[in-house]
Design an enzyme around this catalytic site. Structure first.
Site, mmCIF file in Angstrom:
data_model
loop_
_atom_site.group_PDB
_atom_site.id
_atom_site.type_symbol
_atom_site.label_atom_id
_atom_site.label_comp_id
_atom_site.label_asym_id
_atom_site.label_seq_id
_atom_site.Cartn_x
_atom_site.Cartn_y
_atom_site.Cartn_z
ATOM 1 N N ARG A 123 0.817 -1.232 0.000
ATOM 2 C CA ARG A 123 0.000 0.000 0.000
ATOM 3 C C ARG A 123 0.844 1.271 0.000
ATOM 4 N NH1 ARG A 123 -3.085 -2.950 3.779
ATOM 5 N NH2 ARG A 123 -4.853 -3.934 2.746
ATOM 6 N N LYS A 145 3.937 11.344 -11.252
ATOM 7 C CA LYS A 145 3.143 10.431 -12.089
ATOM 8 C C LYS A 145 3.929 9.142 -12.229
ATOM 9 C CE LYS A 145 0.446 13.504 -15.059
ATOM 10 N NZ LYS A 145 0.231 13.955 -16.451
ATOM 11 N N GLU A 187 11.607 18.273 -24.801
ATOM 12 C CA GLU A 187 10.819 18.612 -23.597
ATOM 13 C C GLU A 187 11.379 19.874 -22.928
ATOM 14 O OE1 GLU A 187 8.037 17.044 -22.739
ATOM 15 O OE2 GLU A 187 8.165 15.125 -23.797
ATOM 16 N N LYS A 229 8.464 22.915 -14.124
ATOM 17 C CA LYS A 229 7.557 21.783 -13.889
ATOM 18 C C LYS A 229 7.085 21.772 -12.434
ATOM 19 C CE LYS A 229 6.279 17.109 -14.448
ATOM 20 N NZ LYS A 229 6.371 15.820 -15.112
ATOM 21 N N GLU A 239 -3.494 17.108 -11.909
ATOM 22 C CA GLU A 239 -3.898 17.458 -13.277
ATOM 23 C C GLU A 239 -5.405 17.658 -13.398
ATOM 24 O OE1 GLU A 239 -1.572 15.674 -16.478
ATOM 25 O OE2 GLU A 239 -3.288 15.881 -17.789
ATOM 26 N N ARG A 243 -2.033 21.582 -14.990
ATOM 27 C CA ARG A 243 -0.934 20.645 -15.292
ATOM 28 C C ARG A 243 -0.991 20.149 -16.734
ATOM 29 N NH1 ARG A 243 1.739 15.937 -11.456
ATOM 30 N NH2 ARG A 243 3.114 15.112 -13.074
ATOM 31 N N ASN A 247 1.351 19.097 -21.495
ATOM 32 C CA ASN A 247 1.119 18.235 -22.662
ATOM 33 C C ASN A 247 1.184 19.019 -23.971
ATOM 34 O OD1 ASN A 247 0.740 15.974 -21.037
ATOM 35 N ND2 ASN A 247 -1.390 16.529 -20.667
ATOM 36 N N HIS A 250 1.658 17.322 -27.283
ATOM 37 C CA HIS A 250 1.448 15.890 -27.076
ATOM 38 C C HIS A 250 0.199 15.360 -27.772
ATOM 39 C CE1 HIS A 250 4.604 16.494 -24.205
ATOM 40 N NE2 HIS A 250 4.549 15.262 -23.744
ATOM 41 N N HIS A 254 1.127 12.335 -29.852
ATOM 42 C CA HIS A 254 0.709 10.967 -29.529
ATOM 43 C C HIS A 254 0.075 10.296 -30.742
ATOM 44 C CE1 HIS A 254 0.660 11.325 -24.852
ATOM 45 N NE2 HIS A 254 1.845 11.059 -25.345
ATOM 46 N N HIS A 267 9.529 9.354 -28.176
ATOM 47 C CA HIS A 267 8.453 10.217 -27.689
ATOM 48 C C HIS A 267 8.773 11.694 -27.924
ATOM 49 C CE1 HIS A 267 5.308 11.692 -25.058
ATOM 50 N NE2 HIS A 267 6.207 12.328 -24.344
HETATM 51 P P1 NAD Z 1 13.917 4.997 -21.370
HETATM 52 O O1 NAD Z 1 13.709 4.951 -19.933
HETATM 53 O O2 NAD Z 1 13.452 3.834 -22.182
HETATM 54 O O3 NAD Z 1 15.473 5.223 -21.647
HETATM 55 C C1 NAD Z 1 15.932 5.267 -22.978
HETATM 56 C C2 NAD Z 1 17.127 4.329 -23.186
HETATM 57 O O4 NAD Z 1 18.295 4.937 -22.637
HETATM 58 C C3 NAD Z 1 17.001 2.974 -22.524
HETATM 59 O O5 NAD Z 1 17.523 1.988 -23.351
HETATM 60 C C4 NAD Z 1 17.864 3.137 -21.272
HETATM 61 O O6 NAD Z 1 18.358 1.900 -20.784
HETATM 62 C C5 NAD Z 1 18.964 4.002 -21.777
HETATM 63 N N1 NAD Z 1 19.644 4.825 -20.781
HETATM 64 C C6 NAD Z 1 19.090 5.484 -19.729
HETATM 65 N N2 NAD Z 1 20.013 6.250 -19.141
HETATM 66 C C7 NAD Z 1 21.172 6.070 -19.796
HETATM 67 C C8 NAD Z 1 22.465 6.626 -19.668
HETATM 68 N N3 NAD Z 1 22.736 7.553 -18.745
HETATM 69 N N4 NAD Z 1 23.424 6.211 -20.512
HETATM 70 C C9 NAD Z 1 23.140 5.313 -21.495
HETATM 71 N N5 NAD Z 1 21.930 4.777 -21.700
HETATM 72 C C10 NAD Z 1 20.953 5.164 -20.846
HETATM 73 O O7 NAD Z 1 13.264 6.293 -22.052
HETATM 74 P P2 NAD Z 1 12.922 7.756 -21.502
HETATM 75 O O8 NAD Z 1 12.790 8.575 -22.703
HETATM 76 O O9 NAD Z 1 13.847 8.160 -20.422
HETATM 77 O O10 NAD Z 1 11.495 7.563 -20.823
HETATM 78 C C11 NAD Z 1 10.339 7.266 -21.577
HETATM 79 C C12 NAD Z 1 9.243 6.879 -20.614
HETATM 80 O O11 NAD Z 1 8.968 7.969 -19.738
HETATM 81 C C13 NAD Z 1 7.938 6.529 -21.291
HETATM 82 O O12 NAD Z 1 7.465 5.318 -20.767
HETATM 83 C C14 NAD Z 1 7.002 7.662 -20.893
HETATM 84 O O13 NAD Z 1 5.663 7.260 -20.798
HETATM 85 C C15 NAD Z 1 7.567 8.054 -19.566
HETATM 86 N N6 NAD Z 1 7.254 9.433 -19.145
HETATM 87 C C16 NAD Z 1 6.727 9.614 -17.914
HETATM 88 C C17 NAD Z 1 6.429 10.896 -17.464
HETATM 89 C C18 NAD Z 1 5.898 11.103 -16.077
HETATM 90 O O14 NAD Z 1 5.529 12.232 -15.735
HETATM 91 N N7 NAD Z 1 5.884 10.086 -15.249
HETATM 92 C C19 NAD Z 1 6.681 12.005 -18.284
HETATM 93 C C20 NAD Z 1 7.228 11.799 -19.540
HETATM 94 C C21 NAD Z 1 7.519 10.495 -19.964
HETATM 95 N N1 GLY Z 2 4.670 14.772 -18.268
HETATM 96 C C1 GLY Z 2 3.507 15.520 -17.960
HETATM 97 C C2 GLY Z 2 3.196 15.579 -16.511
HETATM 98 O O1 GLY Z 2 3.976 15.167 -15.675
HETATM 99 O O2 GLY Z 2 2.159 16.030 -16.165
#
Ligand code: NAD
Ligand code: GLY
Length: 367
Positions: A123, A145, A187, A229, A239, A243, A247, A250, A254, A267
């Site tokens: 939990r 998030k 971003e 942010k 949101e 918030r 997007n 986006h 998307h 992305h």
């Molecule tokens: P990712 O986490 O897949 O990382 C991209 C690649 O880089 C992976 O292969 C990873 O292993 C590698 N990597 C990471 N750090 C590294 C480093 N320092 N050196 C070498 N390689 C490295 O991709 P991302 O773009 O970081 O994240 C995408 C995800 O984030 C999506 O699932 C998306 O939905 C999510 N997201 C969440 C939020 C939120 O608010 N929670 C916001 C935006 C995106």
């Molecule tokens: N990435 C958008 C948010 O965190 O709201």
């Protein structure tokens, strides 16, 4: 060693973001200061573990933390229920109880997955974000998030669960593949467009330093992004309204990701195209000028980001955008920019005509 700090004020869930050059090893002391559990599990993947796990684990053990590590497979497709179950299994096997914490070491995939495990296991247990991609440093590690994907859609299962602390070491970006790095810059540029005109101009002026991953320029860019942010999240954590401005780009982005087939665009790349479309919509509706559209487009392009919408039918895009979780009561919701540094949200019941005009404008802009 200098550390820049951004405070996220969320009452009992407030926390600090520390940003610096080479500060990965400094986490142990911070964890002591905030009273984080002395027993923790680091969640990461093999790519990141090979680069940074030894250093992090040794630093945490030097600070008297009892730490274990769980590695999950690398890739968006593993931000899944199956991986989450594997993670729960490992946490149970390691004897994780309510007096333990999780530490997410990785990009957005690891942060979202480990964050959601922390939100739901027993939990809810505390967790820390150590973002290692630029996207994760400026976006996903901040704001709470967390979640996983469902086979029918991205991020459909999740929870708001704020980290106790975010430790951002810009030096880890040295090893990030170029394409991932540039996707993260999209971003960063977004924050300038929606909230801070001076920051947009700073990005323009410092693009060479940023392209070269200069650590000082990165510290400033990451800090500004996190400040913006954090400010938005403080005003609207769940949101309910504001918030959603995060997007920007986006809605169309998307649709591009979805229709082009997941994997074709990162992305951030799809968001770059979406931001150009949003900027052109703003021009069409009289909220921004053609010059500002060109400035946005050229800044994105200068980092090698795609700025041209792929050849997709507008009708198909509209259907894909209608499936987005941001659609509301039959209206598509877009974030539009008012000049540079300001934005607003608009609901459009039938944007076909507008999008047709936008595509014509963008084609004319290219020629
Ligand atoms: P990712 O986490 O897949 O990382 C991209 C690649 O880089 C992976 O292969 C990873 O292993 C590698 N990597 C990471 N750090 C590294 C480093 N320092 N050196 C070498 N390689 C490295 O991709 P991302 O773009 O970081 O994240 C995408 C995800 O984030 C999506 O699932 C998306 O939905 C999510 N997201 C969440 C939020 C939120 O608010 N929670 C916001 C935006 C995106
Ligand atoms: N990435 C958008 C948010 O965190 O709201």
């Amino acid at each position: 060693m200098t550390v820049d700090k951004v405070h996220v004020e969320l009452g009992a869930d407030s926390y600090e973001i520390h940003i610096g050059d080479g500060i990965l090893d400094g986490l142990g002391v911070n964890l002591q200061l905030i009273g984080f559990p002395r027993k923790a599990v680091v969640v990461t993947n093999a790519t990141i573990a090979a680069l940074y796990a030894d250093r992090l684990l040794s630093a945490l053990r030097r600070a008297d933390l009892q730490v274990d590590m769980v590695q999950v497979a690398d890739g968006e497709e593993y931000k899944s229920m199956a991986t989450l179950m594997f993670l729960y299994d490992e946490l149970i096997r390691l004897g994780t109880d309510r007096h333990c914490g999780l530490i997410a070491l990785g990009g957005g995939v690891i942060g979202d997955l480990a964050g959601f495990a922390a939100a739901s296991f027993l939990r809810g247990i505390p967790f820390i974000q150590i973002p290692t991609t630029l996207l994760a440093q400026v976006d996903s590690s901040v704001g709470g998030k967390t979640g996983i994907n469902h086979p029918l859609g991205k991020n459909l299962i999740g929870a708001f669960h704020q980290p106790r602390h975010v430790q951002i070491d810009v030096a880890v970006l040295d090893t990030l593949p170029e394409r991932e790095y540039c996707a993260g810059l999209a971003e960063v540029i977004k924050y300038g467009i929606i909230r801070d005109r001076d920051f947009f101009y700073w990005l323009q002026q410092n693009r060479q330093l940023l392209a070269a991953r200069d650590h000082n320029a990165l510290i400033y860019a990451v800090m500004k992004s996190c400040q913006i942010k954090a400010n938005v999240v403080e005003l609207d954590e769940k949101e309910e309204s504001l918030r959603a401005i995060l997007n920007y780009g986006h809605t169309y982005g998307h649709a591009v990701e979805n229709l082009a087939g997941y994997g074709k665009y990162r992305h951030g790349e799809a968001v770059a195209i979406g931001m150009v479309v949003a900027a052109a919509m703003s021009v069409e509706l009289g909220f921004s000028s053609q010059d500002e559209l060109l400035e946005i487009r050229s800044l994105l392009q200068s980092f090698g980001l795609p700025v041209t919408p792929p050849e997709l039918s507008i009708e198909e895009c509209l259907v894909a955008m209608g499936r987005d979780k941001k659609a509301k009561q039959g209206e598509l919701r877009f974030v539009l920019n008012r000049g540079l540094g300001d934005c607003f949200i608009v609901g459009l019941a039938d944007p076909l005509k507008l999008l047709t005009a936008v595509m014509l404008r963008l084609t004319a802009t290219e020629s």
